[in-house]
Structures are given as structure tokens and as C-alpha cells.
Design an enzyme around this catalytic site. Structure first.
Site, PDB file in Angstrom:
ATOM      1  N   ARG A 111       0.847  -1.062   0.078  1.00  0.00           N
ATOM      2  CA  ARG A 111      -0.024  -0.057  -0.014  1.00  0.00           C
ATOM      3  C   ARG A 111       0.978   1.182  -0.240  1.00  0.00           C
ATOM      4  O   ARG A 111       1.985   1.205   0.669  1.00  0.00           O
ATOM      5  CB  ARG A 111      -0.860  -0.112   1.579  1.00  0.00           C
ATOM      6  CG  ARG A 111      -2.093   1.195   1.247  1.00  0.00           C
ATOM      7  CD  ARG A 111      -3.079   0.978   0.596  1.00  0.00           C
ATOM      8  NE  ARG A 111      -4.170   1.813   1.061  1.00  0.00           N
ATOM      9  CZ  ARG A 111      -5.046   2.165  -0.051  1.00  0.00           C
ATOM     10  NH1 ARG A 111      -5.139   1.990  -1.338  1.00  0.00           N
ATOM     11  NH2 ARG A 111      -6.237   2.868   0.729  1.00  0.00           N
ATOM     12  N   THR A 386      -9.301   0.420 -10.439  1.00  0.00           N
ATOM     13  CA  THR A 386      -8.638  -0.140  -9.906  1.00  0.00           C
ATOM     14  C   THR A 386      -8.521  -1.523 -10.515  1.00  0.00           C
ATOM     15  O   THR A 386      -9.351  -1.686 -11.355  1.00  0.00           O
ATOM     16  CB  THR A 386      -8.910  -0.381  -8.378  1.00  0.00           C
ATOM     17  OG1 THR A 386      -9.013   0.723  -7.801  1.00  0.00           O
ATOM     18  CG2 THR A 386      -8.451  -1.610  -7.562  1.00  0.00           C
ATOM     19  N   GLU A 425      -4.179   8.121  -3.948  1.00  0.00           N
ATOM     20  CA  GLU A 425      -4.715   7.415  -2.874  1.00  0.00           C
ATOM     21  C   GLU A 425      -4.650   8.046  -1.595  1.00  0.00           C
ATOM     22  O   GLU A 425      -5.084   7.460  -0.413  1.00  0.00           O
ATOM     23  CB  GLU A 425      -3.406   6.091  -2.746  1.00  0.00           C
ATOM     24  CG  GLU A 425      -4.290   4.802  -2.510  1.00  0.00           C
ATOM     25  CD  GLU A 425      -4.898   4.335  -3.580  1.00  0.00           C
ATOM     26  OE1 GLU A 425      -6.169   4.020  -3.624  1.00  0.00           O
ATOM     27  OE2 GLU A 425      -4.126   3.664  -4.573  1.00  0.00           O
ATOM     28  N   ASP A 428      -7.873   8.298   0.354  1.00  0.00           N
ATOM     29  CA  ASP A 428      -8.472   7.315   1.268  1.00  0.00           C
ATOM     30  C   ASP A 428      -8.221   7.448   2.661  1.00  0.00           C
ATOM     31  O   ASP A 428      -8.829   6.600   3.244  1.00  0.00           O
ATOM     32  CB  ASP A 428      -7.762   5.842   0.820  1.00  0.00           C
ATOM     33  CG  ASP A 428      -8.526   5.206  -0.341  1.00  0.00           C
ATOM     34  OD1 ASP A 428      -9.608   5.705  -0.698  1.00  0.00           O
ATOM     35  OD2 ASP A 428      -8.074   4.556  -1.108  1.00  0.00           O
ATOM     36  N   SER A 457      -8.081   0.900   3.226  1.00  0.00           N
ATOM     37  CA  SER A 457      -8.169   0.615   1.866  1.00  0.00           C
ATOM     38  C   SER A 457      -9.628  -0.167   2.045  1.00  0.00           C
ATOM     39  O   SER A 457      -9.920  -0.829   3.194  1.00  0.00           O
ATOM     40  CB  SER A 457      -7.131  -0.502   1.354  1.00  0.00           C
ATOM     41  OG  SER A 457      -7.622  -0.892   0.162  1.00  0.00           O
ATOM     42  N   SER A 458     -10.276  -0.576   0.796  1.00  0.00           N
ATOM     43  CA  SER A 458     -11.425  -1.599   1.032  1.00  0.00           C
ATOM     44  C   SER A 458     -10.871  -2.726   0.020  1.00  0.00           C
ATOM     45  O   SER A 458     -11.664  -3.540  -0.363  1.00  0.00           O
ATOM     46  CB  SER A 458     -12.668  -0.960   0.356  1.00  0.00           C
ATOM     47  OG  SER A 458     -13.108  -0.024   0.891  1.00  0.00           O
ATOM     48  N   GLY A 477     -13.532  -1.299  -7.288  1.00  0.00           N
ATOM     49  CA  GLY A 477     -14.783  -0.900  -6.618  1.00  0.00           C
ATOM     50  C   GLY A 477     -15.096   0.042  -5.691  1.00  0.00           C
ATOM     51  O   GLY A 477     -15.890   0.222  -5.083  1.00  0.00           O
ATOM     52  N   GLY A 478     -13.747   0.556  -5.174  1.00  0.00           N
ATOM     53  CA  GLY A 478     -13.952   1.255  -3.849  1.00  0.00           C
ATOM     54  C   GLY A 478     -14.533   0.522  -2.701  1.00  0.00           C
ATOM     55  O   GLY A 478     -14.259  -0.762  -2.485  1.00  0.00           O
TER      56      GLY A 478
HETATM   57  O1  DON Z   1      -7.889   1.204  -1.608  1.00  0.00           O
HETATM   58  C1  DON Z   1      -9.064   1.484  -1.815  1.00  0.00           C
HETATM   59  O2  DON Z   1     -10.030   0.946  -1.279  1.00  0.00           O
HETATM   60  C2  DON Z   1      -9.401   2.385  -2.972  1.00  0.00           C
HETATM   61  N1  DON Z   1      -8.359   3.293  -3.438  1.00  0.00           N
HETATM   62  C3  DON Z   1      -9.923   1.416  -4.099  1.00  0.00           C
HETATM   63  C4  DON Z   1     -10.151   2.054  -5.422  1.00  0.00           C
HETATM   64  C5  DON Z   1     -10.903   1.379  -6.166  1.00  0.00           C
HETATM   65  O3  DON Z   1     -11.175   0.178  -6.068  1.00  0.00           O
HETATM   66  C6  DON Z   1     -11.691   2.062  -7.400  1.00  0.00           C
HETATM   67  N2  DON Z   1     -12.263   1.252  -8.403  1.00  0.00           N
HETATM   68  N3  DON Z   1     -13.114   0.930  -9.082  1.00  0.00           N
END
Ligand code: DON
Length: 576
Positions: A111, A386, A425, A428, A457-458, A477-478
Site C-alpha cells: 500500500r 483499480t 490514494e 483514502d 483501503s477496501s 470498486g472502492g
Molecule cells: O484502496 C481502496 O479502497 C481504493 N483506493 C480502491 C479504489 C477502487 O477500487 C476504485 N475502483 N473501481
């Protein structure tokens, strides 16, 4: 029909690319160690990724004697070239590993870290109001990348082949170019303003200052050179010397506060994954600083108190939503980088705690969240991206990897002549109470900004192990990654005969405690479904696009047969 020992899947392109895959599969057959003339040889290894060039390159590495860890390095490197909008050398992520020889399971935490000179005042003014765009664009938005160090670590500690060999396919694609697909063209079109106004991004990604059309030959010679330095010198080729120098200068010229030591001191951390049992299956998932494993464990532990089978049956959906609400509420309250804050992980994932949380669920009514005093602010609306890929090899080594630069094309900053597109990032982190991030996520002190800290993060690469076999699953997908993987787990456990495509294709809904609404994919749920949920007091919100790009592989215990599936959403651009 004769099949290869390798199951491949890439972003639902299978139908459109039958001829393409037939060519690859034929090649596999020529080289594979399957007994000639066998009528039906099941696949023994599988790769699912978001791009056919990455899947193909990974498969060639397996063919050359590499293991799943080698293939994982190659897939990550090729994705960095062909899917630069989603992840790459300028980003971070998590690799979840299972090594068959000693059953070691570990999460490689690559990360991003906050730079040493970071302060909250870079992002929030004296009145506590966020500085527009500071966490999303340019130099302040970028954390210190972890993906190059992660790839080097993976190759050195777990791979069989040399990093040089593993990066070679990516270097060729970056230098000679590749024809961009419709997905790339559309994403570039959506992000044209960012690319045009970004730093070095128009030069690298646009065609005469406009989003390039499908089929455009994209060459990235500077990225090729950076990859070559990494290949020749290992992590020092990126984190020290000319690349590091250009990164620091490029980021700081764009408002950042990086120092050479931030890069030189960057460390990949091996962390024990989160492990728990759910109805007899073992789930292994991402540890903090990803919230994925803890929130999945909490949610599934709550669900264990109920006779849930199909998460999309409306009565079950109410319980799933309430379980997610409680899981995400604790995410907001407690979760952050455990190297900086104490997080009561054992207590949070304890079954008894889950049962006490389950007892607060009213089977007939949505639980109001007014206990959380939150001032909603309009969140920034923008697209995000992502990438996830899953690999399993003939020996049973496994990799689930979710890598990111956060939103599409990250912060729109390519540092100097490195070809490295940097992440955003830093978004986040939590900027303060009531200040949601891009994914409308709120956070607590545990996820506040601090030097060297990793943002919560997710991303949730996950293994599911049960009597049938082993599933490797994950998605971009966040915040929705967590509910997507949750559904993937529940759907898989409901199947006696595994049908991976149905798992990655099934419709999705999501709840994350705040905002207090159930997001639903368009066309995924009937009016009756909606009426049942509304009658229980849920606020439903049908979003304009489907979401996710799930990549899953499965290997059966009985005969070692492997299969792979890619989310069709990744191809049809219905979602991201
Ligand atoms: O780490 C995370 O949770 C986010 N930065 C991930 C971003 C993400 O999955 C965007 N995707 N569609």
C-alpha cells in the site's frame, strides 16, 4: 473437446475473442504436459485478469516454468502498461498468497504511504474545509508507491524466475506499443479533461490532445525505461537513483512534499491475513490497512446467526444490508493502519461480538443510524478504477491481487520522464469528522493522515476454502469491493457445482452505513424486491451504471480441475 491445462478469463471478452483465445489455447496444448490424445483434459491452472494481454503474459510465464507468484508479477506489470488508468508502478495494493509447499498464507502489503512531510493542512484549511481537489489531483494527492517494491519482493521471495524475465513482456508492450481496446478508449474519453490538464498526461495518453480511438497504438517508451531499471536493479531501480530523483522533482513541482528518503525507505510489509470460518468454510482475506478482511469477517459472522442462503432473496437482503451497515459502522469507527493505531481486530472479528451485533437487527425494520452524528457533505462525483486478478497454478499456489492508483488515471500526474502515472490514494485517508472521501466513506481518527501512515483501503483479495475446493476472488470498486466479495463468497458457498461465471455476473447491491441508502445496480432487481425492502424502511437508490470487474479462479479438491471467470461488466463498460 480437448481443453488445455490452463483456464483463462479476461474481463468477459471470451465471446468476442473466441478466435483469439483459441489461438492461445492451441499454443498451450502444444506445450502443455497433458497426455496426448486425452479426450477431455481438465485445466490445472487458471488466471483471471482484467486484460487479455496480461492473462496471456501470465500464462506464458507458467509455461516457462514459473509459478503462480511469478505469473502474478508479470500480470501486474503488463496491467501497468495496458491498463494504466487502473493501477501501475505509481500505485499500491495487496497480494494475498498461498504457497502450496508449506501452506504459508501471507498478505504482501504494498500500500502507498504518506510522505514524511505530510500535514493535514495540505488538504484542509483553518476552518476545517477541504482544499478542493487536494487529495485527488497532482502532487499532494499521491502516496509513495508500493507496487514496484511489491513486485520485486514477490519475485525474490516467492518466485522461481528472475525479475528480468518476469518484467520482459511488460517492457516489450510499453516500448513497442499495443492497440488500445474499447474500454481504454472510453475511459480516456471520460477522463479527457484530466488528461489534457494533467502533467505530462496529454503527451503520453492523448492523440493530438484528444482521447485516442480504439485501436490506437499506444507506446510508452519512458515507462519501458523505468521498467527496465526495475528489471535490472530490482527495487533500487525505482526507489533510488534517477527514477526516484525524477519522481520527487515531478511530484513536488506539482505541489507535493516528497523527499528522497520517502522512496528509499519505502517498505513492503508481510502481514498475516485475516482468517475466519463461515458455516464450515475457511475465509482468508486482506488484513489492515485494508478494511476488507475485518469488515467481511464482521458481516459474515453476523449473517451466521441467520438462515441466509441467497443474498438476493428480499428477506435475506434485509439481513445482509443490516450486517453490512454494522460492519461498515465499525470500519468507520475503528479501522486504520495498525502500525499507527490500536485496532481491536480480535474483538471485532469475534463471533460473540457478532452475535451481540446481530441481536440489534430488527427483522422487520431498517436500523436508523442517527447514533452516528454525521454532517453529510456533497461528495465529489467521479469515476474510479483499480484492478484485481486471480491466479492458481498446477501445484496449488495461489495469488489474489488487488492493485490501484485509486481513481481513473489517478491524480493526472506523470512524474518527469519516468512514464509513471501517480496515484491519488491520499484520498483514502479521513480528513475529519463528516468529511467523506470519493467513495462517500467516512472515517475516524484511526484513519487520519500522518507521516508514513498507510490509508485505509477496501481492496479485498480473498480465498475461500471448503470441501469443494479453493476460490480466489476479488474486484475493484472502492467501498463496494467489500459487498461484491461478500456476495461472491455467499454465491460460491451456495453452489454444489461451481459456476464461476454466474458468480461474477450476478446483480449487486451495496450498503456502507453512511450514506444510509441501499445502492442497486440498474436492472438487477424486481419491483417486488424493491417494495419488500422499502416496506422495511430502506432507502433504495438505483445507480446509473453497474459496478465492479470481478476476477475469480477456482480449483476443485476432487480432481485439481481449475476454472476462471471474468466479470462481463469489465468488457461491456456497463460498470467500473
Ligand atoms: O484502496 C481502496 O479502497 C481504493 N483506493 C480502491 C479504489 C477502487 O477500487 C476504485 N475502483 N473501481
Amino acid at each position: 473437446m480437448l481443453r488445455s491445462w490452463l483456464a483463462v478469463a479476461t474481463a468477459g471478452r471470451a465471446r468476442a475473442r473466441v478466435a483469439y483465445w483459441r489461438r492461445i489455447l492451441t499454443l498451450v496444448l502444444v506445450c502443455a504436459t497433458v497426455s496426448a490424445g486425452a479426450a477431455d483434459v481438465p485445466a490445472r491452472a487458471a488466471i483471471a485478469s482484467a486484460h487479455p494481454l496480461a492473462t496471456e503474459a501470465g500464462y506464458r510465464i507458467l509455461q516457462q516454468g514459473g509459478n503462480a507468484f511469478d505469473a502474478a508479477v508479470t500480470v501486474a506489470a503488463v496491467l501497468a502498461v495496458v491498463e494504466p488508468y487502473s493501477a501501475g508502478l505509481g500505485g499500491g495494493g495487496f497480494w494475498l498468497l498461498h504457497r502450496a509447499s508449506d501452506r504459508k498464507q501471507v498478505m504482501i502489503d504494498a500500500r502507498e504511504t504518506a510522505p514524511a512531510a505530510v500535514t493535514l493542512s495540505l488538504y484542509v484549511n483553518d476552518e476545517g474545509v477541504p482544499v478542493p481537489g487536494a487529495t485527488l489531483r497532482g502532487g499532494k494527492a499521491a502516496g509513495i508507491p508500493g507496487v514496484p517494491a511489491g513486485m520485486a519482493h514477490l519475485a525474490e521471495r516467492y518466485g522461481k524466475l528472475k525479475l528480468r524475465q518476469l518484467l520482459a513482456p511488460a517492457i516489450v508492450l510499453a516500448r513497442n506499443g499495443f492497440n488500445i481496446d474499447s474500454r481504454f478508449a472510453r475511459i480516456a474519453q471520460v477522463r479527457e479533461p484530466l488528461l489534457r490538464g494533467g502533467i505530462n498526461t496529454a503527451r503520453v495518453f492523448l492523440d493530438n490532445d484528444a482521447a485516442p480511438p480504439q485501436g490506437y497504438l499506444l507506446r510508452q517508451p519512458e515507462l519501458a525505461t523505468t521498467l527496465e531499471r526495475l528489471a535490472e536493479q530490482g527495487r533500487d531501480g525505482f526507489y533510488r537513483g534517477p527514477v526516484a530523483h525524477s519522481l520527487v522533482n515531478g511530484v513536488n513541482a506539482a505541489g507535493g512534499v516528497w523527499q528522497a528518503a520517502d522512496l528509499a525507505d519505502y517498505k513492503v510489509i508481510e502481514r498475516p491475513p485475516v482468517r475466519f470460518n463461515y458455516r464450515g468454510a475457511t475465509i482468508v482475506s486482506a488484513a489492515l490497512p485494508s478494511s476488507g478482511g475485518v469488515t467481511l469477517a464482521q458481516t459474515l459472522n453476523i449473517l451466521e446467526a441467520y438462515p441466509i442462503r441467497d443474498a438476493r432473496d428480499p428477506a435475506s437482503a434485509h439481513i445482509v444490508i443490516e450486517a453490512l451497515r454494522r460492519g461498515f459502522q465499525d470500519r468507520l469507527r475503528y479501522l486504520g493502519d495498525t502500525d499507527f493505531v490500536k485496532v481491536p481486530v480480535a474483538r471485532l472479528i469475534d463471533k460473540a461480538y457478532a452475535h451481540s451485533r446481530a441481536a440489534t437487527i430488527n427483522p422487520n425494520l431498517a436500523t436508523p443510524i442517527d447514533a452516528l452524528t454525521i454532517t453529510p457533505l456533497a461528495a465529489v462525483t467521479e469515476s474510479y478504477n483499480t484492478t484485481h486478478y486471480s491466479v492458481i497454478d498446477v501445484d496449488g499456489n495461489r495469488v489474489g491481487a488487488t492493485l490501484s492508483i485509486n481513481s481513473w488515471f489517478g491524480g493526472g500526474l506523470i512524474a518527469g520522464d519516468t512514464g509513471v502515472l501517480l496515484n491519488n490514494e491520499m484520498d483514502d485517508f479521513s480528513l475529519g469528522p463528516g468529511l467523506p472521501n470519493l467513495y462517500h466513506l467516512l472515517g475516524g481518527k484511526a484513519n487520519s493522515i500522518a507521516p508514513h501512515k498507510r490509508p485505509l483501503s477496501s481492496m479485498s483479495p480473498t480465498f475461500v476454502e471448503d470441501g469443494k475446493g479453493v476460490l480466489v476472488i476479488g474486484a475493484p470498486g472502492g467501498s463496494r469491493i467489500i459487498s461484491m466479495v461478500l456476495f461472491g463468497i455467499l454465491d460460491y458457498l451456495n453452489q454444489d457445482n461451481v459456476d464461476l461465471l454466474s458468480i461474477v455476473t450476478a446483480p449487486r447491491y451495496h450498503h456502507q452505513c453512511w450514506p444510509d441508502q441501499v445502492e442497486m445496480e440498474p436492472a438487477g432487481f424486481s419491483d417486488a424486491w424493491r417494495a419488500t425492502l422499502e416496506a422495511k424502511g430502506h432507502q433504495l437508490h438505483v445507480v446509473s451504471r453497474k459496478w465492479g470487474n470481478m476476477q475469480a479462479v477456482f480449483k476443485a479438491n476432487a480432481d485439481g480441475a481449475a476454472q476462471a471467470a471474468s466479470d462481463p461488466r469489465g468488457f461491456d463498460m456497463g460498470g467500473y
